[in-house]
Design a protein around this motif. Structure first.
Motif, PDB file in Angstrom:
ATOM      1  N   UNK A  30      46.188  39.683  53.730  1.00 64.47           N
ATOM      2  CA  UNK A  30      45.339  40.978  53.509  1.00 64.47           C
ATOM      3  C   UNK A  30      43.868  40.346  53.690  1.00 64.47           C
ATOM      4  N   UNK A  31      43.163  41.247  54.168  1.00 60.39           N
ATOM      5  CA  UNK A  31      41.750  41.046  54.680  1.00 60.39           C
ATOM      6  C   UNK A  31      40.872  40.557  53.263  1.00 60.39           C
ATOM      7  N   UNK A  32      41.104  41.594  52.125  1.00 60.98           N
ATOM      8  CA  UNK A  32      40.540  41.545  50.950  1.00 60.98           C
ATOM      9  C   UNK A  32      41.359  41.551  49.853  1.00 60.98           C
ATOM     10  N   UNK A  33      41.341  40.578  48.753  1.00 63.65           N
ATOM     11  CA  UNK A  33      42.276  40.558  47.729  1.00 63.65           C
ATOM     12  C   UNK A  33      41.109  40.832  46.538  1.00 63.65           C
ATOM     13  N   UNK A  34      41.373  41.823  45.692  1.00 60.92           N
ATOM     14  CA  UNK A  34      40.566  42.137  44.397  1.00 60.92           C
ATOM     15  C   UNK A  34      41.683  41.608  43.487  1.00 60.92           C
ATOM     16  N   UNK A  35      40.864  41.114  42.312  1.00 63.13           N
ATOM     17  CA  UNK A  35      41.711  40.959  41.184  1.00 63.13           C
ATOM     18  C   UNK A  35      41.084  41.669  39.962  1.00 63.13           C
ATOM     19  N   UNK A  36      41.746  42.176  38.862  1.00 62.13           N
ATOM     20  CA  UNK A  36      41.193  42.789  37.941  1.00 62.13           C
ATOM     21  C   UNK A  36      41.847  42.040  36.528  1.00 62.13           C
ATOM     22  N   UNK A  37      40.980  42.047  35.534  1.00 67.07           N
ATOM     23  CA  UNK A  37      41.415  41.192  34.282  1.00 67.07           C
ATOM     24  C   UNK A  37      40.617  41.411  33.238  1.00 67.07           C
ATOM     25  N   UNK A  38      40.977  41.160  32.174  1.00 67.71           N
ATOM     26  CA  UNK A  38      40.447  41.518  30.775  1.00 67.71           C
ATOM     27  C   UNK A  38      39.377  40.203  30.672  1.00 67.71           C
ATOM     28  N   UNK A  39      38.176  40.652  30.026  1.00 66.17           N
ATOM     29  CA  UNK A  39      37.114  39.493  29.695  1.00 66.17           C
ATOM     30  C   UNK A  39      37.648  38.865  28.390  1.00 66.17           C
ATOM     31  N   UNK A  47      36.741  42.998  34.196  1.00 70.04           N
ATOM     32  CA  UNK A  47      36.291  42.670  35.599  1.00 70.04           C
ATOM     33  C   UNK A  47      36.946  42.664  36.570  1.00 70.04           C
ATOM     34  N   UNK A  48      36.521  43.276  37.859  1.00 73.11           N
ATOM     35  CA  UNK A  48      36.985  43.697  39.071  1.00 73.11           C
ATOM     36  C   UNK A  48      36.211  42.677  39.801  1.00 73.11           C
ATOM     37  N   UNK A  49      36.911  41.715  40.377  1.00 75.51           N
ATOM     38  CA  UNK A  49      36.318  40.673  41.395  1.00 75.51           C
ATOM     39  C   UNK A  49      37.184  40.523  42.580  1.00 75.51           C
ATOM     40  N   UNK A  50      36.198  40.063  43.549  1.00 76.56           N
ATOM     41  CA  UNK A  50      36.823  39.701  44.962  1.00 76.56           C
ATOM     42  C   UNK A  50      37.345  38.190  44.749  1.00 76.56           C
ATOM     43  N   UNK A  51      38.674  38.023  44.848  1.00 76.42           N
ATOM     44  CA  UNK A  51      39.337  36.924  44.874  1.00 76.42           C
ATOM     45  C   UNK A  51      39.402  36.174  46.286  1.00 76.42           C
ATOM     46  N   UNK A  57      31.504  37.718  52.555  1.00 76.26           N
ATOM     47  CA  UNK A  57      31.524  36.543  51.388  1.00 76.26           C
ATOM     48  C   UNK A  57      32.685  36.768  50.122  1.00 76.26           C
ATOM     49  N   UNK A  58      33.151  35.730  49.708  1.00 78.65           N
ATOM     50  CA  UNK A  58      33.962  35.583  48.418  1.00 78.65           C
ATOM     51  C   UNK A  58      33.110  35.655  47.315  1.00 78.65           C
ATOM     52  N   UNK A  59      33.614  36.151  46.297  1.00 82.28           N
ATOM     53  CA  UNK A  59      32.840  36.192  45.137  1.00 82.28           C
ATOM     54  C   UNK A  59      32.311  37.615  44.944  1.00 82.28           C
ATOM     55  N   UNK A  60      31.654  37.773  43.650  1.00 85.00           N
ATOM     56  CA  UNK A  60      31.272  39.185  43.253  1.00 85.00           C
ATOM     57  C   UNK A  60      32.047  39.874  42.717  1.00 85.00           C
ATOM     58  N   UNK A  61      31.581  41.070  42.032  1.00 78.08           N
ATOM     59  CA  UNK A  61      32.441  41.872  41.471  1.00 78.08           C
ATOM     60  C   UNK A  61      31.590  42.661  40.582  1.00 78.08           C
ATOM     61  N   UNK A  62      32.382  43.280  39.582  1.00 80.25           N
ATOM     62  CA  UNK A  62      31.970  44.466  38.844  1.00 80.25           C
ATOM     63  C   UNK A  62      32.540  44.195  37.298  1.00 80.25           C
ATOM     64  N   UNK A  63      31.716  44.359  36.288  1.00 77.34           N
ATOM     65  CA  UNK A  63      32.157  44.420  34.741  1.00 77.34           C
ATOM     66  C   UNK A  63      32.325  45.861  34.483  1.00 77.34           C
ATOM     67  N   UNK A  64      33.334  46.387  33.673  1.00 76.62           N
ATOM     68  CA  UNK A  64      33.333  47.602  33.212  1.00 76.62           C
ATOM     69  C   UNK A  64      33.997  47.725  31.872  1.00 76.62           C
ATOM     70  N   UNK A  65      33.944  48.915  31.400  1.00 73.12           N
ATOM     71  CA  UNK A  65      34.677  49.083  30.028  1.00 73.12           C
ATOM     72  C   UNK A  65      35.555  50.214  30.293  1.00 73.12           C
ATOM     73  N   UNK A  66      36.659  50.419  29.664  1.00 70.10           N
ATOM     74  CA  UNK A  66      37.533  51.317  29.476  1.00 70.10           C
ATOM     75  C   UNK A  66      37.283  52.101  28.142  1.00 70.10           C
ATOM     76  N   UNK A  67      37.226  53.506  28.222  1.00 70.24           N
ATOM     77  CA  UNK A  67      36.967  54.244  27.012  1.00 70.24           C
ATOM     78  C   UNK A  67      38.236  55.052  26.874  1.00 70.24           C
TER      79      UNK A  67
END
Length: 67
Positions: A30-39, A47-51, A57-67
């Motif tokens: 894969x060119x890009x692998x994203x990982x999602x996890x509970x904080x 969090x959804x982050x570039x693994x 660049x590696x790193x970075x991502x987004x913090x989100x909440x499920x409602x």
């Protein structure tokens, strides 16, 4: 093309690319692998982050909440 899978059991603490279920080839190909996890409970949310990234660049991502 998008492939969705989960991390293999008993692989905590290892590189996310190695934790992809099936074979290391799936994560390596894969060119890009994203990982999602509970904080943690203190931080809250998810969090959804570039693994791994071959195209930027590696790193970075987004913090989100499920409602």
């Amino acid at each position: 093309m998008i492939g969705i899978t989960h991390f293999s059991k008993g692989s905590q603490g290892r590189d996310p690319t190695e934790r992809v279920t099936g074979s290391i080839a799936f994560g390596a190909l894969a060119r890009v692998v994203w990982a999602a996890a509970k904080r943690s409970d203190e931080e809250g949310g998810c969090v959804l982050a570039i693994a791994k990234s071959n195209i930027g660049p590696d790193g970075g991502g987004f913090v989100y909440d499920l409602e």
